[in-house]
Design a protein around this motif. Structure first.
Motif, short mmCIF file in Angstrom:
data_model
loop_
_atom_site.label_atom_id
_atom_site.label_comp_id
_atom_site.label_asym_id
_atom_site.label_seq_id
_atom_site.Cartn_x
_atom_site.Cartn_y
_atom_site.Cartn_z
N ARG A 88 36.26 94.41 70.76
CA ARG A 88 37.45 93.58 71.02
C ARG A 88 37.27 92.19 70.43
O ARG A 88 38.22 91.59 69.93
CB ARG A 88 37.72 93.49 72.53
N GLY A 119 48.86 93.23 78.21
CA GLY A 119 47.79 94.09 78.72
C GLY A 119 48.14 94.63 80.11
O GLY A 119 47.93 95.82 80.38
N VAL A 127 46.85 98.06 70.27
CA VAL A 127 47.88 99.09 70.35
C VAL A 127 48.85 98.81 69.18
O VAL A 127 49.15 97.65 68.90
CB VAL A 127 48.61 99.00 71.72
N THR A 163 54.41 98.09 70.96
CA THR A 163 54.15 96.82 71.66
C THR A 163 55.31 95.84 71.58
O THR A 163 55.79 95.31 72.59
CB THR A 163 52.90 96.15 71.05
N ARG A 173 37.08 97.14 84.44
CA ARG A 173 38.03 97.76 83.50
C ARG A 173 37.30 98.64 82.50
O ARG A 173 36.20 98.30 82.06
CB ARG A 173 38.78 96.65 82.75
N PRO A 181 39.22 87.69 74.10
CA PRO A 181 39.18 88.50 75.32
C PRO A 181 38.20 87.86 76.30
O PRO A 181 37.10 87.48 75.91
CB PRO A 181 38.66 89.87 74.85
N GLY A 182 38.62 87.68 77.54
CA GLY A 182 37.72 87.10 78.54
C GLY A 182 37.67 85.59 78.54
O GLY A 182 36.93 84.99 79.32
N ALA A 183 38.48 84.94 77.71
CA ALA A 183 38.46 83.47 77.67
C ALA A 183 39.05 82.87 78.94
O ALA A 183 38.78 81.71 79.27
CB ALA A 183 39.23 82.96 76.45
#
Ligand code: AP5
Ligand code: MG
Length: 214
Positions: free
Chosen positions: A171, A32, A59, A64, A160, A9-11
């Motif tokens: 996460r 997402g 989720v 999904t 967010r 996450p955030g990469a």
């Protein structure tokens, strides 16, 4: 050109996926973003997904997998796509492979944007996302020229709900446990490419473009 973006996450998966989509004219499909659009529109799916997302959890697959795989059958995906945030588990990856095999297709690249955990929390706390079109900014590394509003659509930029430091930690641990194994999975298929995601975002993009044009 069928590409899967991997990374914590955030990469910078979303940042790079948007740049690839613009340059190579293929759609950016982000699980997402699909969930966030459903949350914004108050759908049943959005309500269910939000419960998991706000806790930093994945989720469930039932909500999904079909949703994302169906999106890949749309007309705009016929020349390829960039998948961002899906697959995120080995079962999701296997379901995607099976769905592609059925129609005689396969993925071309899985691109891992590699960023160590230490860099992630600072990135996330500075990220701002547009409530209107989903464009992303960073208050230091990529600020909006319109301040608190989106350069593209003018709507408000927000932090967010899942970018609070405690949720980011969760996460990250979910990523290491459930998503990181995909790196070996795609290496085993011979389609894994890694790029150093700690560089400036334009340099990360240049590294990806070099892979796609090799
Ligand atoms: P999702 O939206 O996919 O979030 P994520 O994987 O946690 O990744 P992010 O969007 O947070 O980060 P990113 O890599 O896109 O980074 P970005 O480019 O924005 O998923 C959210 C949630 O939905 C999940 O937690 C889960 O609950 C659920 N979900 C989604 N898909 C699912 C699935 N398949 N199965 C089950 N659940 C699912 O960059 C981050 C920041 O850094 C930005 O501010 C950006 O401007 C900045 N930045 C980017 N690159 C650089 C750089 N090179 N240098 C400096 N700053 C940079
Ligand atoms: Mg993203």
């Amino acid at each position: 050109m069928k590409i899967v973006m991997l990374g914590a996450p955030g990469a910078g998966k979303g940042t790079q996926a948007k740049m690839i989509a613009a340059k190579y004219q293929v759609p950016h499909v982000s699980s997402g973003d699909i969930f966030r659009a459903n949350i914004k529109n108050g759908t049943e799916l959005g309500k269910k997904a939000k419960e998991y997302m706000d806790q930093g959890l994945l989720v469930p697959d039932e909500l999904t997998v079909d949703l994302v795989i169906d999106r890949l059958s749309w007309e705009d995906c016929k020349n390829g796509y960039i998948l961002d945030g899906f697959p995120r588990t080995i079962p999701q990856a296997k379901t995607l492979d099976a769905a592609l095999e059925k129609i005689g297709e396969h993925l071309d690249y899985a691109i891992d944007v590699d960023v160590p955990d230490e860099n992630i929390v600072t990135r996330m706390s500075g990220r701002r996302a547009c409530v209107g079109c989903g464009a992303t900014y960073h208050i230091v590394y990529n600020p909006s020229k319109k301040g608190e509003n989106c350069e593209v659509c003018g709507e408000q930029l927000i932090l967010r709900d899942d970018d609070k430091p405690e949720t980011v930690q969760k996460r990250l641990s979910v990523y290491h446990e459930q998503t990181q194994p995909l790196i070996d999975y795609y290496a085993g298929q011979g389609i894994l490419k890694s790029v150093d995601g700690t560089q400036d975002m334009n340099d990360v993009f240049a590294a990806i473009a070099a892979i796609l044009e090799a």
